[in-house]
Design an enzyme around this catalytic site. Structure first.
Site, PDB file in Angstrom:
ATOM      1  N   PRO A   2      29.968  40.320  37.967  1.00 13.74           N
ATOM      2  CA  PRO A   2      30.840  41.463  38.228  1.00 13.74           C
ATOM      3  C   PRO A   2      30.866  41.835  39.705  1.00 13.74           C
ATOM      4  CG  PRO A   2      29.211  41.971  36.529  1.00 13.74           C
ATOM      5  CD  PRO A   2      28.813  40.689  37.169  1.00 13.74           C
ATOM      6  N   GLU A   3      32.055  41.839  40.287  1.00 15.48           N
ATOM      7  CA  GLU A   3      32.253  42.384  41.626  1.00 15.48           C
ATOM      8  C   GLU A   3      32.893  43.761  41.447  1.00 15.48           C
ATOM      9  OE1 GLU A   3      34.102  39.601  44.328  1.00 15.48           O
ATOM     10  OE2 GLU A   3      33.269  37.901  43.282  1.00 15.48           O
TER      11      GLU A   3
END
Length: 275
Positions: A2-3
């Site tokens: 996850p960014e």
DNA sequence: AGGGGAACCCGTACGC
DNA sequence: TGCGTACGGGTTCCCC
């Protein structure tokens, strides 16, 4: 992995699901994910606390508590926060490292298959110090072209590496650094301080657009990423460069090149239209 | 300051 | 079928 967009999706979903919930108990099954606390300490500080809200800073999910403390979750690759109202499958719970039980009977699981993710509990002062060490949020109004140019001018390192450094810019990882540099037409390996003012402006625009569009699409599901409902994001369909080495550049039809030359990380770029 | 490498962790992929 | 091993990936930390 996850960014910013994936973390934003998780944090928003979680805010809808658990804001107002009161913790009745804590179960720690893998204490090695904990930072700055221990299982016993965590229970003491969390039980009877109410979750005020869930929000995002950089790639972190932050749960604000009624005690003024903050539960700071860094999912890294395989971390996920799952709300269980009693229907969560056993297979989903198998990799739970930490569970918060709520007075209303629900449970919030921090599940992490590889357990490189972390969960920290921070008091207000510690949290302030911690977040002060993280760079500006790209979707914040203060993230102007000048602000980006200042960040870039401070470093002779590759512009992609600077974008991915959380101390310089918050929330940008390999996927969105790759995509925004492609959109802005900038070679990822170019020295950050050699990015001209007009290019910094284009790069800022590209970052904001890519991140906003990805939030709209609920993120990119590469490998394990799932949102708080266990669903995939759809931004993967819109990627122009990331994961497309060897395929034609959507802009000029040249063959996209994949390399590990920048920071040892997989980088995809178009040698023709990224200079 | 900047670059390189190790550590963190375990599912997956691969070789035998 | 099973066992052993290499690998990846973001961040932090340590050393040169």
């Amino acid at each position: 992995m996850p960014e910013l967009p994936e973390t934003e999706t998780i944090a928003r979903d979680l805010d809808r699901a658990v804001a107002g919930a009161v913790v009745s108990g804590v179960t720690v099954t893998h204490a090695d994910v904990l930072r700055e606390t221990t299982p016993a300490d965590l229970a003491v500080r969390l039980v009877a606390a109410r979750i005020r809200r869930s929000w995002r800073r950089a790639k972190l999910i932050v749960l604000d508590l009624s005690t003024a403390e903050h539960l700071v979750v860094q999912p890294r690759f395989t971390g996920a926060l799952l709300v269980d109202s009693g229907a969560l499958a056993l297979a989903e719970r198998r990799y739970t490292a930490l569970a918060l039980h709520f007075v209303d009977g629900r449970t919030l699981h921090y599940r992490d298959i590889r357990r490189l993710g972390t969960v920290a509990l921070m008091g207000p002062d510690r949290f302030a110090t911690y977040t002060a060490g993280i760079g500006p949020e790209p979707l914040d109004p203060t993230f102007t072209a000048d602000a980006l140019r200042t960040v870039l001018s401070r470093s002779g390192q590759a512009v992609k590496k600077v974008l991915m450094n959380q101390r310089q810019v918050a929330g940008v990882g390999n996927i969105y650094a790759t995509e925004s540099l492609w959109r802005a037409g900038i070679d990822p390996s170019r020295s950050a301080r050699r990015v001209a003012a007009a290019e910094a402006q284009a790069l800022r625009r590209a970052l904001i657009d890519v991140l906003s569009e990805a939030i709209e699409a609920r993120g990119t599901s590469f490998r394990d990423y799932r949102d708080a409902h266990g669903e995939r994001g759809s931004f993967g369909d819109h990627l122009a460069a990331y994961g497309r080495a060897g395929l034609p550049c959507p802009r000029c039809q040249s063959r996209l090149v994949g390399t590990h030359a920048v920071d040892g990380r997989m980088t995809v770029f178009c040698p023709r239209c990224q200079r």
